[in-house]
Design an enzyme around this catalytic site. Structure first.
Site, PDB file in Angstrom:
ATOM      1  N   LYS A  75       0.838  -1.208   0.000  1.00 51.22           N
ATOM      2  CA  LYS A  75       0.000   0.000   0.000  1.00 51.22           C
ATOM      3  C   LYS A  75       0.875   1.261   0.000  1.00 51.22           C
ATOM      4  O   LYS A  75       2.094   1.176  -0.064  1.00 51.22           O
ATOM      5  CB  LYS A  75      -0.954  -0.025   1.199  1.00 51.22           C
ATOM      6  CG  LYS A  75      -1.921  -1.212   1.172  1.00 51.22           C
ATOM      7  CD  LYS A  75      -2.900  -1.171   0.013  1.00 51.22           C
ATOM      8  CE  LYS A  75      -3.556  -2.501  -0.260  1.00 51.22           C
ATOM      9  NZ  LYS A  75      -4.819  -2.721   0.402  1.00 51.22           N
TER      10      LYS A  75
HETATM   11  C1  LIG Z   1      -5.936  -3.546   0.632  1.00 54.54           C
HETATM   12  C2  LIG Z   1      -7.318  -3.064   0.687  1.00 54.54           C
HETATM   13  C3  LIG Z   1      -8.170  -3.415   1.752  1.00 54.54           C
HETATM   14  C4  LIG Z   1      -7.809  -4.433   2.806  1.00 54.54           C
HETATM   15  O1  LIG Z   1      -6.767  -4.067   3.622  1.00 54.54           O
HETATM   16  P1  LIG Z   1      -5.995  -5.218   4.465  1.00 54.54           P
HETATM   17  O2  LIG Z   1      -5.024  -4.442   5.283  1.00 54.54           O
HETATM   18  O3  LIG Z   1      -5.326  -6.126   3.478  1.00 54.54           O
HETATM   19  O4  LIG Z   1      -7.004  -5.933   5.292  1.00 54.54           O
HETATM   20  C5  LIG Z   1      -9.426  -2.850   1.794  1.00 54.54           C
HETATM   21  N1  LIG Z   1      -9.853  -2.007   0.833  1.00 54.54           N
HETATM   22  C6  LIG Z   1      -9.082  -1.661  -0.218  1.00 54.54           C
HETATM   23  C7  LIG Z   1      -9.606  -0.689  -1.218  1.00 54.54           C
HETATM   24  C8  LIG Z   1      -7.792  -2.188  -0.332  1.00 54.54           C
HETATM   25  O5  LIG Z   1      -7.035  -1.839  -1.383  1.00 54.54           O
END
Ligand SMILES: *Cc1c(COP(=O)(O)O)cnc(C)c1O
Length: 355
Positions: free
Chosen positions: A177
């Site tokens: 991310k």
């Molecule tokens: C990655 C992501 C999530 C989930 O996050 P995690 O930390 O993997 O649980 C939720 N929403 C979006 C839009 C994402 O890109």
């Protein structure tokens, strides 16, 4: 060596910060989580921020805090990963899927309006590929908006960061991310009553009265990583933007021949989590790029309506067919960006359109 699609950007500074926590003897429940929370709170200018173990956990707790559950609907776009759907099911609410915009892949306000009812408890609003969704119009509908900022940390809507608009909002710090703690997340809000519920439910120990609670705590090891990462976030975004600008300039000549480039409307600043280009047959283009050492990807594995075999999401279906996400991350070098451009342009060989 192929050019990978995404990767975390981590240096010695993060390594040393994590090592300091390891050596301190207090690897969880210590002071570093609070410091990271303060850093996020200050970065965004929100009243409170609570660190959690994942974005999914954050989405779950946000729904819990709003009191959304059985007998209620949660509206969410179909064009997202299953993390959002899972959170809705955790609280026993009914997921109501809506279609998205062709331009930015974000939740369609018109479609939300069609599916709104007295049963709607919340709208989950992810900012896809780093581009803020239409927050103004969504908030005006009068139903609690939960911003999902997993892909958009540092993006701006009308000059103000995403994560400061909805009633209660969530970030993810998964490995690839905008910033990372390996796994992790953050719930933020200006509403201290909601945050009190979030903080109460995210850990279970030392409580006078029993309630169903969760163990969604972030460790100090993760927070140490996050503290360094957030101090770099503006630099990360600047680098992403400059690569995106290079891509845009180089690919502009292909727009008359079947490629569609991302647009950034005036009132929005993308964090450029992804640079998504549309072509008539994305699968074919991705295959050809991979054969040439450029790991472009589809930006979404499957839309949610495909799991429940629902029909009537034409824009999402079209995006699945057309979207390619090009490698884009702060540590991508100028030389690598040039290779990505060269190979993408080569798909349109000899002046032909891409069929
Ligand atoms: C990655 C992501 C999530 C989930 O996050 P995690 O930390 O993997 O649980 C939720 N929403 C979006 C839009 C994402 O890109």
């Amino acid at each position: 060596m192929p050019i990978v699609h995404s990767r975390p950007t981590i240096s010695q500074i993060e390594a040393q910060a994590v090592l300091r926590v390891l050596r301190s003897g207090q690897i969880s429940g210590g002071p570093v989580v609070q410091r990271f929370e303060t850093a996020v709170r200050r970065y965004l200018g929100v009243r409170d921020a609570a660190a959690v173990s994942s974005g999914t956990a954050g989405l779950h707790l946000s729904l819990v805090a709003l009191g959304v559950g059985k007998g209620q609907d949660v509206i969410l776009p179909t064009h997202v990963c299953t993390a959002l759907l899972n959170a809705v099911h955790y609280v026993g609410a009914r997921p109501v899927l809506v279609d998205v915009n062709y331009e930015d892949g974000n939740i369609s306000v018109d479609d939300v309006k069609r599916r709104l009812s007295r049963k709607t408890g919340a709208i989950l609003v992810p900012h896809m590929w780093g581009m803020p969704a239409d927050l103004g119009a969504l908030i005006r509908l009068g139903v609690p908006v939960i911003e999902d900022c997993a892909q958009a940390a540092g993006a701006l809507y009308k000059g103000k960061p995403v994560g400061t608009w909805g009633r209660i909002n969530v970030f993810s710090f998964y490995a690839t991310k905008m910033l990372t703690t390996g796994e992790g997340g953050m719930v933020v809000s200006r509403d201290l009553k909601l945050m009190k519920i979030v903080r109460d439910r995210l850990s279970y120990d030392h409580r006078p009265a029993y309630e169903v609670r969760y163990n969604y705590k972030m460790t100090d090891l993760q927070a140490a990583l996050g503290e360094v990462q957030i101090s770099k976030l503006d630099r990360f975004i600047a680098r992403r933007k400059s690569i995106a600008a290079v891509y845009r300039q180089a690919l502009e000549p292909l727009t008359g021949r079947g490629a569609v480039l991302p647009v950034v409307p005036k009132e929005k600043t993308s964090s450029f989590y992804r640079f998504v280009v549309k072509v008539p047959d994305a699968q074919k283009a991705i295959r050809r790029l991979k054969a040439r050492g450029v790991n472009a990807e589809r930006p979404l594995f499957e839309p949610l309506h495909s799991y429940s075999r629902q029909k009537g999401f034409p824009v999402s279906d079209r995006l699945m067919k057309e979207c390619i996400s090009l490698p884009l991350y702060p540590s991508l070098t100028d030389a690598q960006a040039k290779v990505v451009i060269r190979e993408f342009v080569n798909l349109f060989d000899k002046g032909r359109s891409l069929a």
